[in-house]
Design a protein around this motif. Structure first.
Motif, short mmCIF file in Angstrom:
data_model
loop_
_atom_site.label_atom_id
_atom_site.label_comp_id
_atom_site.label_asym_id
_atom_site.label_seq_id
_atom_site.Cartn_x
_atom_site.Cartn_y
_atom_site.Cartn_z
N GLY A 236 6.52 -12.46 8.90
CA GLY A 236 5.35 -11.89 9.53
C GLY A 236 4.26 -11.61 8.52
N ARG A 237 3.28 -10.81 8.93
CA ARG A 237 2.10 -10.52 8.11
C ARG A 237 2.22 -9.13 7.52
NH1 ARG A 237 -2.93 -8.15 9.11
NH2 ARG A 237 -4.71 -9.11 8.04
N ILE A 238 1.96 -9.02 6.21
CA ILE A 238 2.02 -7.72 5.55
C ILE A 238 0.86 -6.85 6.05
CG2 ILE A 238 1.84 -6.49 3.34
CD1 ILE A 238 3.22 -8.83 2.01
N SER A 239 1.21 -5.69 6.60
CA SER A 239 0.21 -4.80 7.18
C SER A 239 0.05 -3.49 6.42
CB SER A 239 0.58 -4.48 8.64
OG SER A 239 1.89 -3.91 8.70
N ILE A 253 6.80 -2.03 1.80
CA ILE A 253 5.90 -3.07 2.27
C ILE A 253 6.13 -3.27 3.75
CG2 ILE A 253 5.06 -5.41 1.84
CD1 ILE A 253 5.11 -3.65 -0.69
N GLY A 254 5.15 -2.91 4.59
CA GLY A 254 5.28 -3.07 6.02
C GLY A 254 4.89 -4.47 6.47
N ILE A 255 5.70 -5.04 7.37
CA ILE A 255 5.45 -6.40 7.89
C ILE A 255 5.47 -6.35 9.41
CG2 ILE A 255 6.30 -8.78 7.98
CD1 ILE A 255 7.67 -8.27 5.29
N ASP A 256 4.41 -6.86 10.01
CA ASP A 256 4.40 -7.01 11.47
C ASP A 256 5.11 -8.30 11.83
OD1 ASP A 256 2.92 -4.69 11.62
OD2 ASP A 256 0.98 -5.72 11.69
N GLY A 257 6.29 -8.18 12.41
CA GLY A 257 7.11 -9.35 12.71
C GLY A 257 6.93 -9.85 14.13
N GLY A 260 7.04 -7.88 18.21
CA GLY A 260 6.80 -6.46 18.00
C GLY A 260 7.71 -5.81 16.99
N ARG A 261 8.57 -6.58 16.32
CA ARG A 261 9.46 -6.00 15.31
C ARG A 261 8.65 -5.50 14.11
NH1 ARG A 261 12.13 -10.69 16.91
NH2 ARG A 261 14.12 -10.35 17.97
N VAL A 262 9.12 -4.43 13.54
CA VAL A 262 8.50 -3.89 12.33
C VAL A 262 9.50 -4.00 11.19
CG1 VAL A 262 7.50 -1.86 11.23
CG2 VAL A 262 7.06 -2.30 13.66
N HIS A 263 9.16 -4.81 10.20
CA HIS A 263 10.01 -4.98 9.03
C HIS A 263 9.46 -4.16 7.87
CE1 HIS A 263 11.82 -8.26 11.23
NE2 HIS A 263 10.71 -8.98 11.20
N ARG A 264 10.33 -3.86 6.95
CA ARG A 264 9.92 -3.12 5.76
C ARG A 264 10.72 -3.62 4.56
NH1 ARG A 264 6.93 1.70 5.60
NH2 ARG A 264 7.10 1.79 7.88
N ILE A 265 10.00 -3.97 3.50
CA ILE A 265 10.64 -4.35 2.24
C ILE A 265 10.49 -3.18 1.27
CG2 ILE A 265 10.74 -6.05 0.37
CD1 ILE A 265 9.09 -7.94 2.10
N ILE A 266 11.60 -2.76 0.68
CA ILE A 266 11.56 -1.67 -0.30
C ILE A 266 11.71 -2.29 -1.69
CG2 ILE A 266 12.52 0.54 -1.00
CD1 ILE A 266 11.42 0.44 1.89
N THR A 267 10.71 -2.05 -2.53
CA THR A 267 10.69 -2.68 -3.85
C THR A 267 10.56 -1.64 -4.95
OG1 THR A 267 8.28 -2.94 -4.04
CG2 THR A 267 9.47 -4.65 -2.83
N ARG A 268 11.08 -2.01 -6.10
CA ARG A 268 10.75 -1.34 -7.35
C ARG A 268 10.29 -2.46 -8.27
NH1 ARG A 268 12.58 2.06 -11.63
NH2 ARG A 268 11.80 4.19 -11.36
N SER A 269 10.97 -2.72 -9.37
CA SER A 269 10.62 -3.92 -10.14
C SER A 269 11.28 -5.15 -9.54
CB SER A 269 11.02 -3.76 -11.61
OG SER A 269 12.39 -3.44 -11.72
N ARG A 308 -0.91 -10.91 3.57
CA ARG A 308 -0.18 -12.12 3.22
C ARG A 308 0.92 -12.37 4.24
NH1 ARG A 308 0.85 -13.87 -2.97
NH2 ARG A 308 1.07 -16.10 -2.52
N ASN A 309 1.09 -13.62 4.62
CA ASN A 309 2.17 -13.99 5.54
C ASN A 309 3.40 -14.37 4.73
OD1 ASN A 309 1.03 -13.99 8.38
ND2 ASN A 309 -0.53 -15.17 7.30
N VAL A 310 4.48 -13.67 4.99
CA VAL A 310 5.68 -13.84 4.17
C VAL A 310 6.91 -14.03 5.05
CG1 VAL A 310 4.74 -12.45 2.28
CG2 VAL A 310 6.13 -11.35 4.04
N ALA A 311 7.90 -14.67 4.46
CA ALA A 311 9.23 -14.76 5.05
C ALA A 311 10.21 -14.16 4.06
CB ALA A 311 9.59 -16.21 5.33
N VAL A 312 11.23 -13.49 4.55
CA VAL A 312 12.20 -12.82 3.69
C VAL A 312 13.59 -13.38 3.98
CG1 VAL A 312 13.12 -10.61 2.92
CG2 VAL A 312 10.76 -10.75 3.75
N LEU A 313 14.23 -13.86 2.90
CA LEU A 313 15.56 -14.45 3.00
C LEU A 313 16.57 -13.58 2.27
CD1 LEU A 313 14.69 -18.15 2.04
CD2 LEU A 313 14.36 -17.02 4.25
#
Length: 345
Positions: A236-239, A253-257, A260-269, A308-313
């Motif tokens: 989806g698109r990073i919102s 990192i919030g992603i509109d999937g 209507g799904r809401v994805h979230r990527i949790i990052t550090r380094s 940015r439009n991203v896919a997460v694997l």
């Protein structure tokens, strides 16, 4: 059985290590360019069983801000002084080299030393990690390990300690003094030590992943994930990009999937976890990879920007970490102060 690596396989090898970076570990571009002009191709990659277990071994890596390497290119032999210091301390030459970090640019680092050392397919992480105290030899408390690092202006520091966090702290401080990035070498261990205390076959895994990625990069996202032996977590698109109130180095990192799904990527380094509608779907040490859905570029955490439009694997974690609870606790999100994200590895 030894494997001969051809020059034409370098791009696939680099893409594989980028995938294993899990959003961290630094861009492989600099070492790709350096190795592309190396006159010693083809290169031989040895399995642990190929070599005498008594042979001394070392691991080499760049430590600190890998982004600075694009501005301050290392010299022709960035590890030479460090290796010389370690060999003086040990009192003997070290003929074998492995990788300290099995993801990102440091996956390629051993091949910069292939002209005068045997390269063995073992590494101390199997993926990118931020801390030197997370190296497998230190996690398993293998005795006798020493580390040498740059201090700037041609200086070298060598440290030996039984407390892994000491190596992390003093080398990090020396690296800051050296300008924010520098080389580090671990030594004082043998090929035999790597049999139990390292991740095996990471280079060949990177080659397989990179080859599959290059062949399937333009395929539908689900097919690409399957080709890599993983699964598609979402796209989806990073919102939103929101720093964590407890740790400014952590971002959500919030992603509109889709649907209507809401994805979230949790990052550090590196990428530590992926969530859908508040549910943890994957977490470290599972390898979580973000791709640009248009270009199919493999993204680092610093590339995860608004709109940015991203896919997460998801790719399987290196099995070494999950074999024992005392190992696993060093790489799950709670090791970074994020205990509520554990348990999806």
């Amino acid at each position: 059985m030894a494997t001969v690596l051809e020059h034409t396989q370098l791009p696939a090898l680099a893409r594989g290590f980028s995938l294993l970076g899990s959003g961290g570990g630094g861009s492989t571009t600099m070492l790709e360019l350096a190795l592309a002009g190396d006159e010693h191709w083809p290169l031989t990659l040895h399995e642990l069983d190929d070599l005498d277990p008594a042979l001394p071994c070392l691991g080499a890596a760049f430590v600190g801000s890998t982004m600075l390497l694009g501005e301050r290119l290392p010299g022709e032999a960035p590890f030479a002084r460090l290796i010389a210091a370690a060999e003086r301390w040990l009192g003997h030459p070290v003929p074998v080299v492995c990788s300290l970090e099995g993801g990102g640019l440091n996956g390629l680092t051993p091949f910069t030393l292939a002209a005068d050392r045997l390269v063995v397919d073992a590494d101390l992480t199997g993926r990118a990690v931020p801390g030197l105290d997370q190296m497998s030899l230190l996690v398993d408390r293998v005795p006798g390990v020493v580390a040498a690092c740059d201090t700037g202006a041609g200086g070298v520091m060598l440290a030996e300690t039984g407390r892994p966090i000491d190596l992390e702290r003093v080398i990090r401080a020396a690296t800051i003094q050296a300008g924010g990035v520098g080389g580090t070498v671990f030594a004082g261990f043998t090929v035999g030590d790597l049999v139990e205390h390292s991740v095996h076959g990471g280079t060949l895994r990177a080659l397989e992943l990179g080859t599959a990625f290059l062949h399937a990069a333009s395929a539908p996202l689900g097919e690409l994930a399957t080709a890599l032996g993983g699964r598609l977590l979402g796209h989806g698109r990073i919102s939103a990009v929101e720093p964590d109130a407890r740790d400014p180095h952590v971002n959500a990192i919030g992603i509109d999937g889709e649907g209507g799904r809401v994805h979230r990527i949790i990052t550090r380094s590196e990428t530590l976890a992926f969530m859908t509608d508040g549910r943890v779907e994957a977490s470290a040490p599972t390898i979580i990879v973000a791709l640009d859905t248009v270009s199919r570029d493999i993204l680092e955490v610093t590339d995860l920007t608004l709109a940015r439009n991203v896919a997460v694997l998801e790719l399987p974690a290196p099995a070494w970490w999950t074999q024992r609870p005392e190992r696993l606790r060093h790489v799950v999100p709670s090791a970074y102060g994020l205990a509520d994200l554990d348990g999806a590895a």
